[in-house]
Design a protein around this motif. Structure first.
Motif, mmCIF file in Angstrom:
data_model
loop_
_atom_site.group_PDB
_atom_site.id
_atom_site.type_symbol
_atom_site.label_atom_id
_atom_site.label_comp_id
_atom_site.label_asym_id
_atom_site.label_seq_id
_atom_site.Cartn_x
_atom_site.Cartn_y
_atom_site.Cartn_z
ATOM 1 N N VAL A 72 8.406 75.467 58.647
ATOM 2 C CA VAL A 72 8.175 75.379 57.202
ATOM 3 C C VAL A 72 7.506 74.045 56.869
ATOM 4 O O VAL A 72 7.564 73.090 57.642
ATOM 5 C CB VAL A 72 9.483 75.528 56.384
ATOM 6 C CG1 VAL A 72 10.084 76.906 56.594
ATOM 7 C CG2 VAL A 72 10.480 74.433 56.732
ATOM 8 N N CYS A 73 6.854 74.008 55.708
ATOM 9 C CA CYS A 73 6.118 72.834 55.240
ATOM 10 C C CYS A 73 7.063 71.642 55.051
ATOM 11 O O CYS A 73 8.116 71.785 54.441
ATOM 12 C CB CYS A 73 5.427 73.179 53.925
ATOM 13 S SG CYS A 73 4.652 71.771 53.127
ATOM 14 N N ARG A 74 6.646 70.478 55.573
ATOM 15 C CA ARG A 74 7.529 69.317 55.469
ATOM 16 C C ARG A 74 7.568 68.751 54.043
ATOM 17 O O ARG A 74 8.414 67.921 53.744
ATOM 18 C CB ARG A 74 7.162 68.238 56.490
ATOM 19 C CG ARG A 74 5.820 67.582 56.281
ATOM 20 C CD ARG A 74 5.543 66.503 57.336
ATOM 21 N NE ARG A 74 5.291 67.074 58.648
ATOM 22 C CZ ARG A 74 6.083 66.887 59.710
ATOM 23 N NH1 ARG A 74 7.160 66.143 59.632
ATOM 24 N NH2 ARG A 74 5.778 67.444 60.857
ATOM 25 N N PHE A 75 6.698 69.212 53.183
ATOM 26 C CA PHE A 75 6.775 68.794 51.783
ATOM 27 C C PHE A 75 7.471 69.837 50.903
ATOM 28 O O PHE A 75 8.464 69.555 50.263
ATOM 29 C CB PHE A 75 5.384 68.480 51.231
ATOM 30 C CG PHE A 75 5.357 68.281 49.735
ATOM 31 C CD1 PHE A 75 6.175 67.323 49.141
ATOM 32 C CD2 PHE A 75 4.548 69.065 48.927
ATOM 33 C CE1 PHE A 75 6.179 67.146 47.752
ATOM 34 C CE2 PHE A 75 4.550 68.895 47.545
ATOM 35 C CZ PHE A 75 5.365 67.932 46.959
ATOM 36 N N CYS A 76 6.948 71.084 50.892
ATOM 37 C CA CYS A 76 7.444 72.044 49.893
ATOM 38 C C CYS A 76 8.346 73.126 50.471
ATOM 39 O O CYS A 76 8.930 73.906 49.722
ATOM 40 C CB CYS A 76 6.269 72.673 49.137
ATOM 41 S SG CYS A 76 5.420 73.958 50.065
ATOM 42 N N GLY A 77 8.461 73.206 51.789
ATOM 43 C CA GLY A 77 9.395 74.160 52.383
ATOM 44 C C GLY A 77 8.869 75.579 52.557
ATOM 45 O O GLY A 77 9.564 76.434 53.087
ATOM 46 N N VAL A 98 -1.887 74.487 57.914
ATOM 47 C CA VAL A 98 -2.001 74.098 56.507
ATOM 48 C C VAL A 98 -1.037 74.963 55.696
ATOM 49 O O VAL A 98 -0.939 76.177 55.937
ATOM 50 C CB VAL A 98 -3.453 74.198 55.986
ATOM 51 C CG1 VAL A 98 -3.984 75.619 56.081
ATOM 52 C CG2 VAL A 98 -3.551 73.677 54.551
ATOM 53 N N CYS A 99 -0.338 74.347 54.783
ATOM 54 C CA CYS A 99 0.582 75.077 53.909
ATOM 55 C C CYS A 99 -0.241 75.743 52.803
ATOM 56 O O CYS A 99 -0.997 75.070 52.105
ATOM 57 C CB CYS A 99 1.603 74.121 53.311
ATOM 58 S SG CYS A 99 2.641 74.899 52.051
ATOM 59 N N GLU A 100 -0.098 77.051 52.677
ATOM 60 C CA GLU A 100 -0.916 77.771 51.690
ATOM 61 C C GLU A 100 -0.412 77.586 50.260
ATOM 62 O O GLU A 100 -1.067 77.996 49.319
ATOM 63 C CB GLU A 100 -0.960 79.265 52.041
ATOM 64 C CG GLU A 100 -1.810 79.503 53.276
ATOM 65 C CD GLU A 100 -1.598 80.882 53.847
ATOM 66 O OE1 GLU A 100 -2.380 81.786 53.514
ATOM 67 O OE2 GLU A 100 -0.636 81.063 54.622
ATOM 68 N N LYS A 101 0.761 76.965 50.122
ATOM 69 C CA LYS A 101 1.302 76.739 48.782
ATOM 70 C C LYS A 101 0.886 75.359 48.256
ATOM 71 O O LYS A 101 0.445 75.238 47.118
ATOM 72 C CB LYS A 101 2.824 76.876 48.834
ATOM 73 C CG LYS A 101 3.460 76.917 47.468
ATOM 74 C CD LYS A 101 4.950 77.267 47.567
ATOM 75 C CE LYS A 101 5.666 76.840 46.290
ATOM 76 N NZ LYS A 101 7.019 76.337 46.587
ATOM 77 N N CYS A 102 1.019 74.312 49.090
ATOM 78 C CA CYS A 102 0.717 72.953 48.595
ATOM 79 C C CYS A 102 -0.498 72.334 49.288
ATOM 80 O O CYS A 102 -0.949 71.270 48.912
ATOM 81 C CB CYS A 102 1.935 72.047 48.757
ATOM 82 S SG CYS A 102 2.266 71.556 50.468
ATOM 83 N N PHE A 103 -1.016 72.975 50.345
ATOM 84 C CA PHE A 103 -2.198 72.537 51.101
ATOM 85 C C PHE A 103 -2.010 71.228 51.880
ATOM 86 O O PHE A 103 -2.981 70.548 52.179
ATOM 87 C CB PHE A 103 -3.454 72.479 50.207
ATOM 88 C CG PHE A 103 -3.864 73.845 49.727
ATOM 89 C CD1 PHE A 103 -4.359 74.782 50.617
ATOM 90 C CD2 PHE A 103 -3.704 74.212 48.404
ATOM 91 C CE1 PHE A 103 -4.703 76.054 50.196
ATOM 92 C CE2 PHE A 103 -4.047 75.493 47.961
ATOM 93 C CZ PHE A 103 -4.548 76.413 48.859
HETATM 94 ZN ZN LIG Z 1 3.763 73.017 51.369
#
Ligand SMILES: [Zn+2]
Length: 411
Positions: free
Chosen positions: A5-10, A48-53
């Motif tokens: 999972v994304c280390r910023f937004c999960g 790349v996180c598709e939610k927060c990039f």
């Molecule tokens: Zn993210």
């Protein structure tokens, strides 16, 4: 596909940005005696996180050697020291720092930067997890706390009445495993009227110039300006100014303040850069997918060139043994059957071998002795310097080649 999972937004990470395969830590140069031993390889795959990039490496078993090698970066060049000194003068003048101010640097290393504030009579504190490096800073008169920075350390300092007027961090943001804890910590440590500045390689430049070889295991995150804004905003910090600087193939220096501090207005440069990144497609998943394809095409292009050179009887050698060369050659599977050897001016690297691909490293004179047809410049950011320094190869018809942004023979 990954479970990470994304280390910023999960959000779950699904979109590959650069899959560079299995790679050894980029600074693990080998001695001859190591060549028959097992080497450690770790996945080097940016998503790349598709939610927060946020572009980021998937978490992997963290090898201690990556962090112990990090201390190795403390051997700063004259130009880096000049960069640090100029930064100090800029901050003192712009924010009126003096004897009653307090400057904190995160990952302060051997005091290379804070020493210039000390010389101007500005009180400082360095925060540096490597004890041996911190000891060097103390000797220079730079008080240094031997700790990792995060919310816990920030809360302790704030409780002791040691909030900062300026928090500086150069090339640390990309290395932070717990990004939210780190940025929240800066918010806790910063005085209401204080300023944070951070420098990091700019993702827009990495993508536009195809610098995928600057992806290393120790760089967990790769930031565009827009993503940095998003991460800081989540912790109550507003980016009010930004500068584009030439370090590391193109970096950003961002300026942050508490969201409530209207005394520092948001610069037009912020709006302009945000617009430029949006125009470049950095807020669209498709752009990152195209980059992933471009990375693969670059590999095929380099291999085509090397194989064609070999089959027509040409000799190819490398110049330089930078970390980015190790990323590139391991990803492309280029060994001494395609690039006979490389050379480096650093005596610490001469006589050793590139990790993974085992290409030997010699002093630069080797090129004059063996007169190869092509010299592949691995530190492409220093291309002009290398061409000037090695101009003598033209005497026997030798030519320079750069691998990035795509393989090309220089005229
Ligand atoms: Zn993210």
């Amino acid at each position: 596909m990954t479970q990470a999972v994304c280390r910023f937004c999960g959000a779950q990470l699904k979109l590959s940005f650069a899959d560079l395969g299995m790679s050894p830590p980029s600074n693990s140069y080998l001695e001859a005696a190591d060549l028959n031993r097992m080497e450690r390889f770790y996945p080097l795959h940016a998503w790349v996180c598709e939610k927060c990039f946020l572009v980021q490496l998937e978490e992997f078993e963290t090898p201690e050697e990556i962090f112990s090698d990090y201390a190795y970066f403390s051997s700063y060049s004259d130009s880096w020291l000049a960069h640090a000194k100029a930064y100090t003068e800029l901050m003192i003048a712009r924010f009126g720092l003096g004897a009653s101010s307090f400057v904190v640097e995160i990952a302060s290393n051997d005091g290379y930067l804070l020493q210039y504030f000390v010389a101007q009579g500005v009180p400082v504190l360095g925060i540096e997890p490597a004890a041996n490096v911190a000891a060097v800073a103390e000797k220079k008169g730079v008080p240094t706390l031997v700790k990792f920075f995060g919310t816990e350390t920030a809360t302790e300092l704030a409780a002791a009445g040691r909030k900062a007027d300026l928090i500086a961090g150069n090339n640390v943001l990309a290395h932070v495993p717990d990004l939210n804890d780190f940025v929240r910590g800066m918010s806790v440590l910063l005085k209401p009227g204080g300023v944070v500045t951070m420098e990091f390689p700019h993702l827009l430049r990495l993508m536009q110039e195809n610098q995928f070889d600057t992806i290393y295991h120790e760089h967990f995150s790769y930031f565009s300006f827009v993503v940095a804004e998003r991460v800081f905003a989540a912790h109550g910090l507003t980016l009010f100014d930004v500068e584009e600087i030439p370090t590391h193939g193109g970096s950003l220096r961002i300026y942050a303040r508490h969201a409530a501090n209207a005394a520092l207005p948001v610069s037009a440069k912020v709006t302009e850069l945000r617009r430029r990144e949006q125009a470049a497609g950095l807020e669209r998943a498709e752009t990152y997918h195209l980059f992933a394809e471009q990375v693969k095409a670059t590999k095929r292009g380099l291999l085509k060139f090397l194989i064609a050179a070999k089959e027509s009887g040409k000799r190819v050698v490398g110049y330089g043994a930078p970390a980015k060369g190790n990323t590139l050659l391991n990803y492309c599977g280029v060994r001494s059957d395609l690039v006979e050897y490389t050379v480096d001016r650093s005596p610490h690297k001469q006589g050793r071998f590139l990790p993974g691909v085992h290409i030997p490293i010699y002093p630069p004179e080797r090129i004059m002795e063996t007169r190869p047809d092509y010299v592949l410049i691995l530190p492409w950011n220093l291309k002009d310097e290398v061409v000037a320094q090695m101009a003598a190869i033209r005497a026997w018809g030798g030519r320079f080649v750069v691998p990035i942004p795509e393989v090309s023979v220089l005229d």
